[in-house]
Design an enzyme around this catalytic site. Structure first.
Site, PDB file in Angstrom:
ATOM      1  N   GLU A   6       6.420 -12.383  13.367  1.00  0.00           N
ATOM      2  CA  GLU A   6       6.017 -13.088  14.584  1.00  0.00           C
ATOM      3  C   GLU A   6       6.428 -14.551  14.511  1.00  0.00           C
ATOM      4  OE1 GLU A   6       2.004 -13.815  17.336  1.00  0.00           O
ATOM      5  OE2 GLU A   6       1.855 -12.820  15.396  1.00  0.00           O
TER       6      GLU A   6
ATOM      7  N   ARG B 191       0.806  -1.218   0.000  1.00  0.00           N
ATOM      8  CA  ARG B 191       0.000   0.000   0.000  1.00  0.00           C
ATOM      9  C   ARG B 191       0.838   1.267   0.000  1.00  0.00           C
ATOM     10  NH1 ARG B 191      -3.094  -3.895   2.540  1.00  0.00           N
ATOM     11  NH2 ARG B 191      -2.109  -3.583   4.571  1.00  0.00           N
TER      12      ARG B 191
END
Length: 253
Positions: A176, A139
């Site tokens: 993560e 984006r």
């Protein structure tokens, strides 16, 4: 015009006593339900403009809660910031349960809010001698090119692995679970250039850090990182260290 209904779920915004008072109010014909952990507000609307209006009312109601969207940043209460914040849709439990997804596609549908977003960035960076606007996939590709054109800079895409066809340099960063890479074409930037790194949102800051390191490895000075939205609870700003960050809207993580 066909009437549609907008359903917005908010968690832990009101204690039971205050919820009862709000639920009893005739606000826009709204209907309220409450479970142990959350309440739902169902508001009739006939257009996306009405959705933004009712959404801003909810922000006022929730102004003392982490769920409330707050206006950012160093530049104070520019009225354009409020319009931008109201145009961003929050979708709960996407892409997985527990996530409040900050959806900028509704901002892109609002031509005034989208123009305000670009204008605010251009006003900030037009006189900072920036020659490179580096957009982070994906984006960052939406906001970067119009800013680059307006300030007279080139746009450099920072891409995920195996997306760029030419010779690349890459920077690995942690997620993560596992790692990923950010890549940039060799020769896209030169030592001594001044760069702005832009993305739509900063969460943990991993992708922004990787983009910064790529640019710094070839001698580019990163003037600032810029995002439309920040999720402060994820502390991405801390991960950037002393590198400056500018955001328009703060939102709950």
């Amino acid at each position: 015009m066909m009437q549609t209904t907008s359903l917005i779920r908010c968690s832990n915004l009101l204690p039971p006593s205050r919820f009862a008072a709000v639920a009893a109010s005739p606000l826009l014909g709204a209907s309220f339900t409450r479970s142990e952990a959350s309440f739902c507000v169902q508001l009739p609307s006939t257009s996306s403009q009405n959705y933004r209006f009712t959404h801003s009312i909810l922000r006022c109601v929730a102004s003392n809660s982490v769920q409330g969207r707050q206006m950012a940043s160093e530049d104070g209460q520019d009225p354009r910031i409020s319009r931008i914040a109201s145009a961003i849709r929050v979708i709960p439990d996407f892409p997985k349960p527990g996530i409040l997804f900050q959806d900028i596609t509704t901002l892109l549908l609002d031509t005034k809010a989208f123009r305000d977003t670009i204008d605010l960035f251009v006003e900030r960076y037009k006189d900072k001698n920036i020659s490179v606007v580096a957009g982070v996939e994906a984006r960052g590709f939406i906001f970067g090119p119009p800013i680059a054109l307006a300030i007279g800079a080139k746009f450099v895409p920072m891409r995920k692995p195996n997306k760029l066809p030419g010779e690349v340099i890459s920077e690995e960063y942690s997620l993560e679970y596992g790692t990923d890479k950010m890549e940039m074409h060799v020769g896209a930037v030169k030592a001594g250039e001044r760069a702005l790194v832009i993305d739509d949102l900063i969460a943990t800051g991993g992708t922004l850090c990787a983009a910064i390191k790529l640019l710094e490895r070839v001698g580019v000075e990163v003037v600032e990182c810029a995002c439309v939205i920040e999720l402060p609870e994820l502390k991405g700003r801390d991960r950037l260290g002393d590198r400056p960050l500018f955001v328009l809207v703060n939102a709950a993580a």
